[in-house]
Design a protein around this motif. Structure first.
Motif, short mmCIF file in Angstrom:
data_model
loop_
_atom_site.label_atom_id
_atom_site.label_comp_id
_atom_site.label_asym_id
_atom_site.label_seq_id
_atom_site.Cartn_x
_atom_site.Cartn_y
_atom_site.Cartn_z
N VAL A 90 -18.94 -3.41 -7.56
CA VAL A 90 -18.12 -4.28 -7.91
C VAL A 90 -17.22 -2.79 -8.81
CG1 VAL A 90 -16.52 -6.09 -9.07
CG2 VAL A 90 -18.07 -6.65 -7.87
N LEU A 91 -16.23 -2.58 -8.46
CA LEU A 91 -16.17 -1.96 -9.45
C LEU A 91 -14.62 -2.85 -10.12
CD1 LEU A 91 -15.32 0.88 -10.70
CD2 LEU A 91 -13.13 1.23 -9.42
N ARG A 92 -15.38 -3.18 -11.53
CA ARG A 92 -14.69 -3.57 -13.10
C ARG A 92 -13.95 -2.40 -13.88
NH1 ARG A 92 -17.78 -8.49 -14.54
NH2 ARG A 92 -16.68 -9.14 -12.96
N LEU A 93 -12.36 -3.42 -14.82
CA LEU A 93 -11.79 -2.48 -15.39
C LEU A 93 -11.42 -3.27 -16.03
CD1 LEU A 93 -9.71 -0.13 -16.45
CD2 LEU A 93 -7.68 -1.76 -14.85
N SER A 94 -11.91 -2.78 -17.15
CA SER A 94 -11.40 -3.70 -18.73
C SER A 94 -11.22 -2.57 -20.22
CB SER A 94 -13.03 -4.63 -18.65
OG SER A 94 -14.12 -2.99 -19.56
N ALA A 95 -11.23 -2.98 -20.92
CA ALA A 95 -10.06 -2.38 -21.92
C ALA A 95 -11.51 -1.25 -22.28
CB ALA A 95 -10.66 -3.34 -23.37
N ASP A 96 -12.67 -1.18 -21.79
CA ASP A 96 -13.88 -0.46 -21.88
C ASP A 96 -13.42 1.20 -21.14
OD1 ASP A 96 -14.99 -1.55 -24.36
OD2 ASP A 96 -16.01 -3.09 -23.27
N GLY A 97 -12.61 0.96 -19.67
CA GLY A 97 -12.58 1.36 -17.93
C GLY A 97 -13.06 0.96 -17.70
N ASP A 131 1.05 -1.56 -0.10
CA ASP A 131 0.26 -0.25 -0.07
C ASP A 131 0.59 1.25 0.30
OD1 ASP A 131 -2.08 1.93 0.40
OD2 ASP A 131 -2.81 0.96 2.37
N PRO A 132 0.38 1.79 -1.34
CA PRO A 132 -0.10 1.53 -2.06
C PRO A 132 0.22 0.67 -2.98
CG PRO A 132 1.44 3.62 -2.54
CD PRO A 132 1.63 2.99 -0.95
N PHE A 133 -0.50 0.53 -4.45
CA PHE A 133 -0.13 -0.75 -4.85
C PHE A 133 -0.13 0.05 -6.33
CE2 PHE A 133 -1.02 -4.01 -8.22
CZ PHE A 133 -0.10 -4.32 -7.40
N ALA A 134 0.67 0.09 -7.53
CA ALA A 134 0.26 0.29 -9.03
C ALA A 134 0.25 -0.31 -10.24
CB ALA A 134 1.78 1.04 -9.41
N LEU A 135 -1.26 -0.62 -10.90
CA LEU A 135 -0.68 -1.76 -11.46
C LEU A 135 -1.80 -1.07 -12.84
CD1 LEU A 135 -2.52 -4.29 -11.87
CD2 LEU A 135 -4.47 -3.11 -11.77
N THR A 136 -0.13 -1.15 -13.60
CA THR A 136 -0.76 -1.12 -15.65
C THR A 136 -1.53 -2.19 -16.40
OG1 THR A 136 1.31 0.35 -15.42
CG2 THR A 136 0.53 -0.63 -17.28
N ALA A 137 -2.34 -1.53 -16.94
CA ALA A 137 -3.47 -2.60 -17.57
C ALA A 137 -4.36 -1.32 -18.55
CB ALA A 137 -4.64 -3.05 -16.74
N PHE A 138 -4.76 -2.37 -19.64
CA PHE A 138 -5.13 -1.94 -20.68
C PHE A 138 -4.86 -0.77 -20.96
CE2 PHE A 138 -7.87 -4.12 -18.35
CZ PHE A 138 -8.77 -5.81 -18.98
N GLY A 139 -3.50 -0.33 -21.17
CA GLY A 139 -2.86 1.03 -21.27
C GLY A 139 -2.80 2.07 -20.52
N GLN A 140 -3.19 1.90 -18.89
CA GLN A 140 -2.98 3.07 -18.29
C GLN A 140 -2.42 2.57 -16.62
OE1 GLN A 140 -7.10 4.45 -17.38
NE2 GLN A 140 -5.94 6.68 -16.19
#
Length: 288
Positions: free
Chosen positions: A263-270, A129-138
């Motif tokens: 739930v907060l979901r992350l996908s290619a659509d944001g 904490d904190p944690f950095a996640l790189t996914a779908f170009g962001q």
């Protein structure tokens, strides 16, 4: 960054044990299509409906990864808690989920003593904490949020004490009943200190430390829990957005109020906020 190792790239199917029990950053592999974020479930034996809703979600989500950003448990006073009946059931839910998806657990202010033994039991990776996640170009910066609530001075003083390795070592040497009694006493004192305040009056994450962390990690997206004020809004600095996760409550509801929890979901659509019914639709990967 915290100095902990980055997570190795997850495999197409989860390994039998996590490659590293803790890490501070992850680059999502290309085959991931959905990444879910939840927090603040405050699971305990007295909240059976909340536990059931969470267990059903964990068993049915089609996500490739679930990241739980703190306060999964109402109390966690050491990994020997997993020998208790309720906590054993919760660990089994995590273990079964960890067989078919990538599972990340971040400690919160209630369950900061979750450790390596639990992570290995549940096939989970502990998230710094904190944690950095790189996914779908962001790049997204993830935190529980409690450390940045600078207006809550009494809590921050307590937090600084209990996060010290020496304090934790001494505390964990006490018997499980002793630790539970101490934790219950601290919890009661905290509730009394709040004095019946509404959630809207609780301390919020301050913009200054959030902006510093976002800049340090090269991110314009902050995801956190803790404050129980679910919203997506501009925050901290120009161009940045924060996404606050909800707490879950399916048991102790005032008359007329619907259950809380999504739930907060992350996908290619944001990023999308999904009800639990929406979150469990779609194909589910079978365990190995």
């Amino acid at each position: 960054m915290s100095g902990q190792p980055h997570c190795p790239a997850p495999e197409a199917t989860p390994p039998l044990t996590p490659p590293s029990w803790r890490c501070d950053a992850l680059e999502a592999p290309a085959h991931w299509q959905r990444i879910d974020f939840i927090s603040d479930l405050h699971l305990h034996a007295g909240r059976p409906r909340t536990f059931a809703a969470w267990a059903d979600y964990m068993a049915r989500t089609p996500a490739d990864a679930v990241l739980i950003l703190g306060d999964l448990f109402e109390l966690w006073v050491g990994d020997d808690m997993a020998t208790q009946a309720f906590e054993q059931s919760a660990a089994k839910v995590l273990q079964q989920a960890g067989q078919r998806l990538w599972l990340g657990l971040m400690v919160g202010n209630r369950d900061f003593l979750m450790g390596q033994q639990l992570m290995q039991l549940c096939r989970a990776t502990a998230l710094d904490d904190p944690f950095a996640l790189t996914a779908f170009g962001q790049r997204h910066l993830l935190t529980h949020g409690d450390a940045w609530c600078l207006d809550d001075a009494p809590y921050l003083k307590f937090r600084a004490m209990v996060r010290q390795p020496a304090w934790q070592t001494a505390f964990l040497q006490r018997s499980l009943p002793e630790r539970l009694a101490v934790a219950q006493g601290i919890r009661t004192e905290s509730e009394q200190r709040k004095g019946g305040q509404a959630m809207a009056e609780w301390a919020d994450v301050c913009a200054a430390p959030a902006a510093q962390a976002l800049q340090a990690h090269g991110s314009l997206s902050l995801i956190h829990g803790h404050t129980h004020r679910p919203a997506s809004e501009p925050f901290a600095m120009a161009g940045a957005q924060r996404h606050v996760l909800p707490d879950w409550e399916f048991d102790e509801l005032p008359d007329g109020q619907p259950p809380r929890g999504h739930v907060l979901r992350l996908s290619a659509d944001g990023l999308q906020r999904l009800s639990l019914a929406q979150a469990v639709t779609g194909p589910v990967t079978e365990p190995r």
